[in-house]
Design a protein around this motif. Structure first.
Motif, PDB file in Angstrom:
ATOM      1  N   ARG A  46       0.818  -1.214   0.000  1.00 33.70           N
ATOM      2  CA  ARG A  46       0.000   0.000   0.000  1.00 33.70           C
ATOM      3  C   ARG A  46       0.848   1.259   0.000  1.00 33.70           C
ATOM      4  NH1 ARG A  46      -1.867   3.023   4.267  1.00 33.70           N
ATOM      5  NH2 ARG A  46      -1.266   1.416   5.770  1.00 33.70           N
ATOM      6  N   SER A  47       1.962   1.248   0.715  1.00 28.69           N
ATOM      7  CA  SER A  47       2.799   2.445   0.799  1.00 28.69           C
ATOM      8  C   SER A  47       4.232   2.063   1.113  1.00 28.69           C
ATOM      9  CB  SER A  47       2.274   3.399   1.883  1.00 28.69           C
ATOM     10  OG  SER A  47       2.405   2.811   3.168  1.00 28.69           O
ATOM     11  N   VAL A  48       5.149   2.974   0.785  1.00 27.99           N
ATOM     12  CA  VAL A  48       6.558   2.764   1.083  1.00 27.99           C
ATOM     13  C   VAL A  48       7.170   4.095   1.491  1.00 27.99           C
ATOM     14  CG1 VAL A  48       7.156   3.048  -1.360  1.00 27.99           C
ATOM     15  CG2 VAL A  48       8.773   1.932   0.184  1.00 27.99           C
ATOM     16  N   GLU A  49       7.995   4.056   2.504  1.00 20.57           N
ATOM     17  CA  GLU A  49       8.720   5.253   2.939  1.00 20.57           C
ATOM     18  C   GLU A  49      10.100   4.837   3.408  1.00 20.57           C
ATOM     19  OE1 GLU A  49       7.042   5.553   7.520  1.00 20.57           O
ATOM     20  OE2 GLU A  49       6.110   6.773   5.956  1.00 20.57           O
ATOM     21  N   SER A  50      11.046   5.756   3.326  1.00 20.27           N
ATOM     22  CA  SER A  50      12.427   5.419   3.690  1.00 20.27           C
ATOM     23  C   SER A  50      12.833   6.106   4.988  1.00 20.27           C
ATOM     24  CB  SER A  50      13.381   5.828   2.573  1.00 20.27           C
ATOM     25  OG  SER A  50      13.433   7.236   2.451  1.00 20.27           O
ATOM     26  N   GLU A  51      13.775   5.499   5.670  1.00 21.43           N
ATOM     27  CA  GLU A  51      14.380   6.103   6.851  1.00 21.43           C
ATOM     28  C   GLU A  51      15.806   5.590   6.959  1.00 21.43           C
ATOM     29  OE1 GLU A  51      13.201   4.510  10.807  1.00 21.43           O
ATOM     30  OE2 GLU A  51      11.678   3.418   9.672  1.00 21.43           O
ATOM     31  N   THR A  52      16.637   6.328   7.647  1.00 17.55           N
ATOM     32  CA  THR A  52      18.019   5.912   7.848  1.00 17.55           C
ATOM     33  C   THR A  52      18.136   5.154   9.158  1.00 17.55           C
ATOM     34  OG1 THR A  52      18.857   7.831   6.633  1.00 17.55           O
ATOM     35  CG2 THR A  52      20.411   6.685   8.074  1.00 17.55           C
ATOM     36  N   MET A  53      18.630   3.944   9.071  1.00 14.48           N
ATOM     37  CA  MET A  53      18.810   3.098  10.257  1.00 14.48           C
ATOM     38  C   MET A  53      20.217   2.529  10.217  1.00 14.48           C
ATOM     39  SD  MET A  53      15.123   1.093  10.317  1.00 14.48           S
ATOM     40  CE  MET A  53      15.372   0.476  11.990  1.00 14.48           C
ATOM     41  N   HIS A  54      20.970   2.783  11.294  1.00 18.59           N
ATOM     42  CA  HIS A  54      22.339   2.275  11.400  1.00 18.59           C
ATOM     43  C   HIS A  54      23.179   2.702  10.195  1.00 18.59           C
ATOM     44  CE1 HIS A  54      20.589  -0.043  14.640  1.00 18.59           C
ATOM     45  NE2 HIS A  54      19.755  -0.598  13.779  1.00 18.59           N
ATOM     46  N   GLY A  55      22.956   3.952   9.761  1.00 21.02           N
ATOM     47  CA  GLY A  55      23.720   4.506   8.664  1.00 21.02           C
ATOM     48  C   GLY A  55      23.353   3.952   7.299  1.00 21.02           C
ATOM     49  N   HIS A  56      22.199   3.321   7.191  1.00 26.22           N
ATOM     50  CA  HIS A  56      21.795   2.674   5.954  1.00 26.22           C
ATOM     51  C   HIS A  56      20.360   3.055   5.623  1.00 26.22           C
ATOM     52  CE1 HIS A  56      23.467  -0.491   3.317  1.00 26.22           C
ATOM     53  NE2 HIS A  56      22.208  -0.749   3.015  1.00 26.22           N
ATOM     54  N   GLU A  57      20.047   3.175   4.330  1.00 24.07           N
ATOM     55  CA  GLU A  57      18.677   3.503   3.946  1.00 24.07           C
ATOM     56  C   GLU A  57      17.825   2.240   3.976  1.00 24.07           C
ATOM     57  OE1 GLU A  57      16.503   6.536   0.906  1.00 24.07           O
ATOM     58  OE2 GLU A  57      18.167   5.357   0.105  1.00 24.07           O
ATOM     59  N   VAL A  58      16.771   2.295   4.788  1.00 24.64           N
ATOM     60  CA  VAL A  58      15.853   1.163   4.938  1.00 24.64           C
ATOM     61  C   VAL A  58      14.460   1.620   4.518  1.00 24.64           C
ATOM     62  CG1 VAL A  58      14.802  -0.472   6.557  1.00 24.64           C
ATOM     63  CG2 VAL A  58      17.217   0.163   6.818  1.00 24.64           C
ATOM     64  N   TYR A  59      13.759   0.775   3.763  1.00 23.51           N
ATOM     65  CA  TYR A  59      12.417   1.104   3.296  1.00 23.51           C
ATOM     66  C   TYR A  59      11.383   0.332   4.107  1.00 23.51           C
ATOM     67  CZ  TYR A  59      14.884   3.268  -0.545  1.00 23.51           C
ATOM     68  OH  TYR A  59      15.724   4.072  -1.279  1.00 23.51           O
ATOM     69  N   ARG A  60      10.416   1.091   4.630  1.00 19.37           N
ATOM     70  CA  ARG A  60       9.312   0.497   5.388  1.00 19.37           C
ATOM     71  C   ARG A  60       8.118   0.358   4.443  1.00 19.37           C
ATOM     72  NH1 ARG A  60       8.509   1.571  10.942  1.00 19.37           N
ATOM     73  NH2 ARG A  60       6.488   2.413  10.349  1.00 19.37           N
ATOM     74  N   MET A  61       7.609  -0.858   4.340  1.00 18.90           N
ATOM     75  CA  MET A  61       6.507  -1.115   3.424  1.00 18.90           C
ATOM     76  C   MET A  61       5.282  -1.611   4.191  1.00 18.90           C
ATOM     77  SD  MET A  61       8.402  -2.641   0.059  1.00 18.90           S
ATOM     78  CE  MET A  61       9.931  -1.878  -0.529  1.00 18.90           C
ATOM     79  N   GLN A  62       4.144  -0.997   3.907  1.00 22.30           N
ATOM     80  CA  GLN A  62       2.888  -1.403   4.524  1.00 22.30           C
ATOM     81  C   GLN A  62       2.034  -2.115   3.484  1.00 22.30           C
ATOM     82  OE1 GLN A  62       1.704   2.464   6.211  1.00 22.30           O
ATOM     83  NE2 GLN A  62       2.060   1.531   8.217  1.00 22.30           N
ATOM     84  N   PHE A  63       1.271  -3.093   3.939  1.00 18.26           N
ATOM     85  CA  PHE A  63       0.504  -3.947   3.047  1.00 18.26           C
ATOM     86  C   PHE A  63      -0.973  -3.567   3.049  1.00 18.26           C
ATOM     87  CE2 PHE A  63       4.098  -6.361   4.747  1.00 18.26           C
ATOM     88  CZ  PHE A  63       4.766  -6.665   3.572  1.00 18.26           C
ATOM     89  N   LYS A  64      -1.575  -3.645   1.887  1.00 17.97           N
ATOM     90  CA  LYS A  64      -2.973  -3.247   1.723  1.00 17.97           C
ATOM     91  C   LYS A  64      -3.905  -4.140   2.535  1.00 17.97           C
ATOM     92  CE  LYS A  64      -6.407  -2.366  -1.899  1.00 17.97           C
ATOM     93  NZ  LYS A  64      -6.628  -2.330  -3.376  1.00 17.97           N
ATOM     94  N   ARG A  65      -3.666  -5.437   2.553  1.00 14.75           N
ATOM     95  CA  ARG A  65      -4.590  -6.375   3.188  1.00 14.75           C
ATOM     96  C   ARG A  65      -4.091  -6.935   4.516  1.00 14.75           C
ATOM     97  NH1 ARG A  65      -5.338  -6.469  -2.176  1.00 14.75           N
ATOM     98  NH2 ARG A  65      -7.484  -6.544  -2.942  1.00 14.75           N
TER      99      ARG A  65
END
Length: 224
Positions: A168-187
């Motif tokens: 459903r959506s994706v957003e990025s954040e920096t974790m431990h000096g690395h770009e990590v993408y958080r993904m949420q699911f529609k269902r």
């Protein structure tokens, strides 16, 4: 408890088959005719057992005394134990995870391949999300990898109608000096996926319940 382990295949020594596999596993191994599949089975069992013995004293001892069986849908299981296990392979890594039965966890690792049109497997909404992003092919693989991890968390792989895995959506954040993408699911709004590039070609994904703190697990994966 969630304990990930990511090992580089090329860094592993030659494994002693009889010292690594239990009699049950050895029978499976000997009946695999494809040499590549045999190696994949062997190092996968090794990765799970290394994770178990490194983190849980109850599993101390010889690897061949531990048996990793198959569940109904061919997922690895430790029968009659409070620990669940997960496994994924890529060309460069074996990704194992161990966790307690009160958790829902799925993992995946993928090697990006230019010859597989992964973007065609995405929904219209997912393609819209990545349309304006640089390197669309990379994000298409990230979406696919996260869906694979979701399928493993649900213990059914990608056997259901593919639309149920939609992101459903994706957003990025920096974790431990690395770009990590958080993904949420529609269902599956109660689950969340974390996805990052391990290197230029390898994508690592982890799916857990929304309320589970995975900062330490991600740190181990990123820094391993």
């Amino acid at each position: 408890m969630i304990s990930p382990n990511l090992i580089a295949i090329h860094e592993q020594p030659d494994l002693d088959v009889s010292a690594t596999l239990s009699p049950y596993e050895l029978d499976i191994y000997n009946n695999i005719s494809n040499e590549g599949r045999r190696k994949e089975f062997l190092i996968g069992r090794y990765a799970i057992k290394k994770n178990l013995t490194d983190n849980l004293p109850v599993f101390e001892g010889a690897y061949n005394s531990i048996t990793v069986e198959y569940g109904t849908l061919r997922f690895p299981i430790i029968k009659d134990n409070l620990i669940e296990v997960g496994l994924s392979h890529s060309k460069q890594y074996v990704f194992s995870i161990i966790y307690t039965k009160d958790n829902v966890v799925g993992v995946d690792i993928e090697t990006i391949r230019s010859d597989i049109p992964i973007e065609e497997m995405l929904s219209d909404n997912e393609r819209s999300m990545i349309a304006s992003l640089p390197n669309r092919a990379r994000f298409a693989y990230m979406f696919f990898s996260c869906k694979e991890a979701l399928g493993k968390a649900l213990r059914m792989g990608l056997l259901a109608d593919y639309s149920i895995y939609e992101i459903r959506s994706v957003e990025s954040e920096t974790m431990h000096g690395h770009e990590v993408y958080r993904m949420q699911f529609k269902r599956f709004p109660f689950l969340i996926g974390y996805c990052f590039m391990k290197n230029e070609q390898e994508i690592c994904s982890l799916v857990v319940p929304q309320k589970v703190d995975v900062k330490e697990a991600l740190r181990l994966l990123i820094q391993s």
